[in-house]
Design a protein around this motif. Structure first.
Motif, mmCIF file in Angstrom:
data_model
loop_
_atom_site.group_PDB
_atom_site.id
_atom_site.type_symbol
_atom_site.label_atom_id
_atom_site.label_comp_id
_atom_site.label_asym_id
_atom_site.label_seq_id
_atom_site.Cartn_x
_atom_site.Cartn_y
_atom_site.Cartn_z
ATOM 1 N N CYS A 1 6.650 5.101 5.332
ATOM 2 C CA CYS A 1 7.586 6.151 5.264
ATOM 3 C C CYS A 1 6.708 7.732 4.922
ATOM 4 N N ALA A 2 5.619 7.450 4.754
ATOM 5 C CA ALA A 2 4.854 8.828 4.444
ATOM 6 C C ALA A 2 4.003 9.288 5.775
ATOM 7 N N LEU B 1 14.997 -6.797 3.324
ATOM 8 C CA LEU B 1 14.549 -6.309 2.040
ATOM 9 C C LEU B 1 15.648 -5.961 1.045
ATOM 10 N N ARG B 2 16.981 -5.954 1.574
ATOM 11 C CA ARG B 2 18.166 -6.043 0.590
ATOM 12 C C ARG B 2 18.160 -4.560 0.165
ATOM 13 N N ILE C 1 3.661 -3.251 -3.735
ATOM 14 C CA ILE C 1 3.596 -3.024 -2.309
ATOM 15 C C ILE C 1 5.222 -2.514 -1.938
ATOM 16 N N VAL C 2 6.140 -2.449 -2.908
ATOM 17 C CA VAL C 2 7.358 -1.864 -2.720
ATOM 18 C C VAL C 2 7.944 -1.147 -3.796
ATOM 19 N N PHE D 1 7.155 9.418 -0.172
ATOM 20 C CA PHE D 1 6.668 8.385 -0.943
ATOM 21 C C PHE D 1 6.953 6.881 -0.284
ATOM 22 N N ALA D 2 5.930 6.208 0.271
ATOM 23 C CA ALA D 2 5.841 5.218 0.993
ATOM 24 C C ALA D 2 5.887 3.779 0.547
ATOM 25 N N PHE D 3 6.439 2.761 0.960
ATOM 26 C CA PHE D 3 6.046 1.273 0.711
ATOM 27 C C PHE D 3 4.380 1.320 0.828
#
Length: 403
Positions: free
Chosen positions: A162-163, A204-205, A262-263, A388-390
């Motif tokens: 996402c970054a 991922l819920r 990681i998440v 801010f990404a996974f």
């Protein structure tokens, strides 16, 4: 070090097929999240998204091009054409050797992957089209932009979830600021709204079934979007000499890694990225008027981001405006930071702050001015764009009003 300005912008997303329409939607607080119109949607648990509607590739590309272009590349090329046309730059001469392309995407040609998995596994065929690999590869969009516009300088793709877009634009900024290039075409794109792309995210819920409500106490997850945004970053003196219209100045960039999970996001990692962008831009926290938040609408992101902003800005955090336009266009994953940069440009250039729509209940852990539901008029000198990404990868850009 050179000064870097933005002289062109283009986009296609769930709100509009151009910048003008997108900014109008921001001002109106319009929601582009709708019921999905895709194959096998009845098999999905999540059936909403920020989908680009009324998209006909044959309007913009011939049949030979469509065979080569995944949807994410199509979106990119449309946005790039808009941005380069607005900039007024011509790369056919020597400038083409001193200009390049850096784009972000998390997954590249997901629609091509999805279609060809069906061909092999569902239809039982043993052969796929010979152009599948060049169509789905993450660097396809960057390569096609470079070929269409004769951009022969540094050209590559950044893939940091996402970054991705913010990392790409940060690299483009560095290249122009250092004097390596006189201009760069940069931004990002994503098109994951196909059956396989949505099924993967369902696992991922973290997805909402009804709406994206960043910072609202009753939020229940993120909503995927699709589209692209592309910009022309240019050396200021060159832009000034040729009388180009300057949309904003890029003044700082920073990136960090949480190196933790990681998440799950980290307040410390996000705060270091925000502080780093301010330091790179030689700005005091009090100089910032607006932040376009990462603001996904998940509890983990929203609370962590607000805590990071509060840590960095201290008492000034109460006077900041911070909004998430993902509430309108959805989360474009690798393309999201690029579309969201348009909200920063609008704040700086037009004095209009895009709202966080869908906001219903205050959250004590997100007690900032999130510009709820209605756009606001305000003069802003400096804006930040957070991503801010996974994987714990953070990228923050700082922009200033056009000189």
């Amino acid at each position: 070090m050179k000064r870097v300005v933005i002289t062109g912008a283009g986009t296609i997303n769930a709100l509009a097929h151009d910048v003008k329409g997108t900014l109008e939607a921001f001002r109106e607080g319009r929601c582009g999240i709708t019921e999905l119109d895709i194959r096998d949607s009845e098999r999905l648990t999540i059936r909403i998204g920020g989908q680009v509607h009324n998209w006909d590739p044959e309007v913009n590309f011939n049949r030979q091009q469509i065979v080569l272009y995944d949807k994410f590349t199509q979106f990119t090329l449309l946005a790039a054409r808009q941005a380069i046309a607005q900039s007024g730059l011509d790369f056919d001469g020597h400038l083409g050797y001193e200009a390049g392309v850096v784009l972000g995407t998390a997954a590249g040609g997901v629609n091509t992957w999805d279609d060809n998995y069906r061909t092999v596994y569902e239809e039982g065929k043993n052969r796929v089209h010979p152009f599948v690999v060049p169509k789905l590869m993450n660097n396809a969009a960057a390569s096609h932009v470079s070929m269409e516009f004769n951009l022969k300088g540094p050209t590559f793709t950044v893939s940091t979830a996402c970054a991705s877009s913010n990392h790409a634009m940060g690299q483009a900024f560095h290249m122009v600021r250092s004097g390596m290039c006189r201009a760069m075409v940069t931004g990002g794109s994503e098109s994951m709204l196909c059956f396989g792309g949505i099924k993967a995210w369902e696992g991922l819920r973290v997805m909402s079934k009804d709406a994206c409500r960043p910072f609202s106490l009753n939020r229940n997850g993120m909503v995927q979007g699709e589209g692209a945004a592309v910009f022309v970053f240019e050396e200021y003196e060159q832009a000034k000499r040729r009388g180009a219209e300057i949309l904003a100045e890029v003044v700082g960039f920073a990136m960090t890694s949480d190196a933790s999970d990681i998440v799950m996001p980290s307040k410390q990692g996000a705060a270091r990225a925000i502080s780093g962008a301010l330091r790179d831009a030689h700005l005091n926290p009090e100089g910032v008027g607006y932040i376009n938040a990462h603001g996904t609408g998940t509890a983990a992101n929203d609370k962590t981001e607000c805590a990071a902003v509060a840590d960095v800005f201290g008492p000034h955090a109460d006077r900041l405006m911070i909004s998430s336009t993902k509430s309108m266009h959805g989360h474009l994953i690798g393309g999201t930071g690029a579309v969201e940069l348009l909200a920063c440009i609008m704040a700086l250039r037009d004095g209009v702050i895009a709202p966080t729509i869908g906001y219903e209940e205050p959250d004590p852990e997100c007690a900032l001015d999130v510009v709820p539901n209605v756009a606001r008029q305000a003069r802003v000198e400096v804006a930040l764009s957070n991503a801010f990404a996974f994987g714990g990868l953070n990228a923050v850009l700082a922009l200033r009003r056009a000189p």
